[in-house]
Write a protein that holds these residues in place. Structure first.
Motif, PDB file in Angstrom:
ATOM      1  N   ARG A  64       0.837  -1.186   0.000  1.00  0.00           N
ATOM      2  CA  ARG A  64       0.000   0.000   0.000  1.00  0.00           C
ATOM      3  C   ARG A  64       0.875   1.241   0.000  1.00  0.00           C
ATOM      4  NH1 ARG A  64      -2.539   4.185   2.524  1.00  0.00           N
ATOM      5  NH2 ARG A  64      -4.810   4.168   2.751  1.00  0.00           N
ATOM      6  N   LEU A  65       0.534   2.201  -0.858  1.00  0.00           N
ATOM      7  CA  LEU A  65       1.210   3.492  -0.827  1.00  0.00           C
ATOM      8  C   LEU A  65       0.792   4.243   0.428  1.00  0.00           C
ATOM      9  CD1 LEU A  65       0.722   4.418  -4.581  1.00  0.00           C
ATOM     10  CD2 LEU A  65       2.924   3.959  -3.491  1.00  0.00           C
ATOM     11  N   ASN A  66       1.639   5.161   0.883  1.00  0.00           N
ATOM     12  CA  ASN A  66       1.339   5.919   2.092  1.00  0.00           C
ATOM     13  C   ASN A  66       0.119   6.808   1.917  1.00  0.00           C
ATOM     14  OD1 ASN A  66       3.559   4.946   3.627  1.00  0.00           O
ATOM     15  ND2 ASN A  66       4.913   6.308   2.488  1.00  0.00           N
ATOM     16  N   GLY A  67       0.034   7.440   0.773  1.00  0.00           N
ATOM     17  CA  GLY A  67      -1.066   8.357   0.495  1.00  0.00           C
ATOM     18  C   GLY A  67      -0.679   9.310  -0.615  1.00  0.00           C
ATOM     19  N   PRO A  68      -0.862   8.907  -1.882  1.00  0.00           N
ATOM     20  CA  PRO A  68      -0.524   9.792  -3.001  1.00  0.00           C
ATOM     21  C   PRO A  68      -1.093  11.186  -2.759  1.00  0.00           C
ATOM     22  CG  PRO A  68      -1.152   7.651  -3.830  1.00  0.00           C
ATOM     23  CD  PRO A  68      -1.427   7.623  -2.348  1.00  0.00           C
ATOM     24  N   ASN A  69      -0.252  12.193  -3.018  1.00  0.00           N
ATOM     25  CA  ASN A  69      -0.556  13.539  -2.539  1.00  0.00           C
ATOM     26  C   ASN A  69      -0.747  14.553  -3.653  1.00  0.00           C
ATOM     27  OD1 ASN A  69       0.445  16.320  -1.405  1.00  0.00           O
ATOM     28  ND2 ASN A  69      -0.086  15.116   0.400  1.00  0.00           N
ATOM     29  N   ASP A  70       0.176  14.574  -4.597  1.00  0.00           N
ATOM     30  CA  ASP A  70       0.112  15.521  -5.705  1.00  0.00           C
ATOM     31  C   ASP A  70       0.686  14.840  -6.937  1.00  0.00           C
ATOM     32  OD1 ASP A  70      -0.369  17.831  -7.077  1.00  0.00           O
ATOM     33  OD2 ASP A  70       1.095  19.068  -6.017  1.00  0.00           O
ATOM     34  N   LEU A  71       0.283  15.310  -8.117  1.00  0.00           N
ATOM     35  CA  LEU A  71       0.704  14.626  -9.337  1.00  0.00           C
ATOM     36  C   LEU A  71       0.756  15.566 -10.532  1.00  0.00           C
ATOM     37  CD1 LEU A  71      -2.267  12.398 -10.615  1.00  0.00           C
ATOM     38  CD2 LEU A  71      -2.539  14.374  -9.150  1.00  0.00           C
ATOM     39  N   TRP A  72       1.503  15.131 -11.526  1.00  0.00           N
ATOM     40  CA  TRP A  72       1.590  15.840 -12.796  1.00  0.00           C
ATOM     41  C   TRP A  72       1.677  14.806 -13.913  1.00  0.00           C
ATOM     42  CZ3 TRP A  72       5.803  16.090 -16.389  1.00  0.00           C
ATOM     43  CH2 TRP A  72       5.554  16.947 -17.477  1.00  0.00           C
ATOM     44  N   LEU A  73       0.987  15.075 -15.039  1.00  0.00           N
ATOM     45  CA  LEU A  73       0.963  14.157 -16.175  1.00  0.00           C
ATOM     46  C   LEU A  73       1.841  14.679 -17.300  1.00  0.00           C
ATOM     47  CD1 LEU A  73      -1.602  13.416 -14.509  1.00  0.00           C
ATOM     48  CD2 LEU A  73      -2.695  12.847 -16.668  1.00  0.00           C
ATOM     49  N   ASP A  74       2.659  13.800 -17.876  1.00  0.00           N
ATOM     50  CA  ASP A  74       3.458  14.200 -19.034  1.00  0.00           C
ATOM     51  C   ASP A  74       2.668  13.960 -20.318  1.00  0.00           C
ATOM     52  OD1 ASP A  74       3.615  11.465 -19.623  1.00  0.00           O
ATOM     53  OD2 ASP A  74       5.661  11.254 -18.856  1.00  0.00           O
ATOM     54  N   ASP A  75       3.280  14.232 -21.454  1.00  0.00           N
ATOM     55  CA  ASP A  75       2.572  14.099 -22.731  1.00  0.00           C
ATOM     56  C   ASP A  75       2.638  12.675 -23.287  1.00  0.00           C
ATOM     57  OD1 ASP A  75       5.265  14.073 -23.376  1.00  0.00           O
ATOM     58  OD2 ASP A  75       5.072  15.442 -25.083  1.00  0.00           O
ATOM     59  N   LYS A  76       3.216  11.753 -22.525  1.00  0.00           N
ATOM     60  CA  LYS A  76       3.293  10.345 -22.937  1.00  0.00           C
ATOM     61  C   LYS A  76       2.233   9.494 -22.250  1.00  0.00           C
ATOM     62  CE  LYS A  76       7.156  11.438 -25.064  1.00  0.00           C
ATOM     63  NZ  LYS A  76       7.195  11.611 -26.531  1.00  0.00           N
ATOM     64  N   GLY A  77       1.395  10.126 -21.441  1.00  0.00           N
ATOM     65  CA  GLY A  77       0.400   9.375 -20.693  1.00  0.00           C
ATOM     66  C   GLY A  77       0.905   8.888 -19.354  1.00  0.00           C
TER      67      GLY A  77
END
Length: 297
Positions: free
Chosen positions: A126-139
């Motif tokens: 289990r991950l601790n708690g995904p918090n923030d994210l960004w998507l690139d142009d490759k998916g």
């Protein structure tokens, strides 16, 4: 994206006082202050702008996602039962990708509210708690996974002691990229081949060169300031949050500080018809601030 229970304001204030100042008149209007749109929330976070310029944001303690309509300047409920969504970002098909930390997951939510769980963990843990994210142009998805233990977690046990930056490729494979003290805010720019990541408890923000899908250069210190959330404008200036909003030029020099009348400023993005309005999530409130600049495309 942090929360109101762990702020680190003193370190941020010190960092603000020690950064350099340069000209910002081409970016901000004189005598224009942030406008309060609403203060009806518990703790706002995770703003993301769709293709129409409307901004979606989270009220994580209440497990809800709201949307700000730039045409009417009104806010309405988009969805409840969001998996305790925190950070969000739109993909190229206008699906909202969320860090839903109730079960340590990443979700994809369509505009008609269909949900797909994209990630449940890493290497069977289990991950601790995904918090923030960004998507690139490759998916692919770059995301931070700190540890802020939540009162609503049931029978939670730490399965991954490190607090890491990860990359999920378009096929769903997740790779660990870097370990931090407490990674939090993140933003990237395909146009610049740059990725910015905040180590908020260390009081630092780093920058990487993006070398390929999930491949980064060695990290380089960008500024001696941590951040809960962040965004970039068209000139590559970086906007950090915590004690209000602090703007740094691409050299890592402070060029502007925007005061927000709240205990904590969680996150920020550009929205509106021309993507030139700063949308700011701060504690129980959200604010807007028109600018002379706009989001980096």
């Amino acid at each position: 994206m942090k929360n109101k229970w762990s702020l680190g304001v003193v370190g941020l204030v010190f960092a603000l006082q020690s950064c350099q100042s340069t000209n910002y008149t081409t970016m901000f209007y004189e005598n224009t202050e942030p406008k309060l749109v609403s203060d009806e929330f518990t703790f706002t976070e995770g703003p993301a702008t769709d293709k129409s310029g409307n901004v979606y944001f989270t009220d994580q303690p209440n497990d809800k996602i709201y949307v700000w309509d730039w045409k009417t300047d009104k806010i309405s409920l988009f969805m409840d039962k969001t998996g305790r969504a925190n950070g969000t970002y739109f993909d190229k098909n206008d699906n909202l990708i969320t860090c839903s930390d109730n079960q340590g997951e990443i979700w994809k939510i369509s505009k008609d509210k269909n949900i797909e769980v994209l990630s449940k963990g890493f290497e069977g843990k289990r991950l601790n708690g995904p918090n923030d994210l960004w998507l690139d142009d490759k998916g692919g998805i770059y995301f931070t996974d700190p540890l802020y233990k939540r009162d609503y977690w049931e029978n939670f046990k730490v399965e991954i002691p490190e607090k890491n930056l990860y990359y999920r490729n378009k096929n769903g494979k997740i790779s660990k990229l870097e370990t931090f003290v407490q990674p939090n805010g993140i933003i990237g720019a395909t146009k610049l081949n740059k990725l910015y990541v905040s180590d908020i408890d260390a009081g630092k923000t780093y920058v990487y060169d993006i070398l390929g899908e999930g491949k980064l250069s060695e990290k380089k210190l960008f500024c001696e300031m941590g951040s809960d959330g962040m965004t970039l404008d068209k000139d590559g200036n970086l906007y950090l949050t915590g004690d209000g909003v602090t703007v740094f030029n691409p050299k890592g020099e402070k060029i502007k500080h925007v005061k927000i009348p709240e205990d904590w400023t969680g996150n920020i993005t550009f929205g509106g018809e021309k993507n030139n309005i700063l949308f700011i999530t701060a504690s129980k409130s959200v604010y807007t601030l028109p600018t002379k600049t706009s989001a980096l495309k």
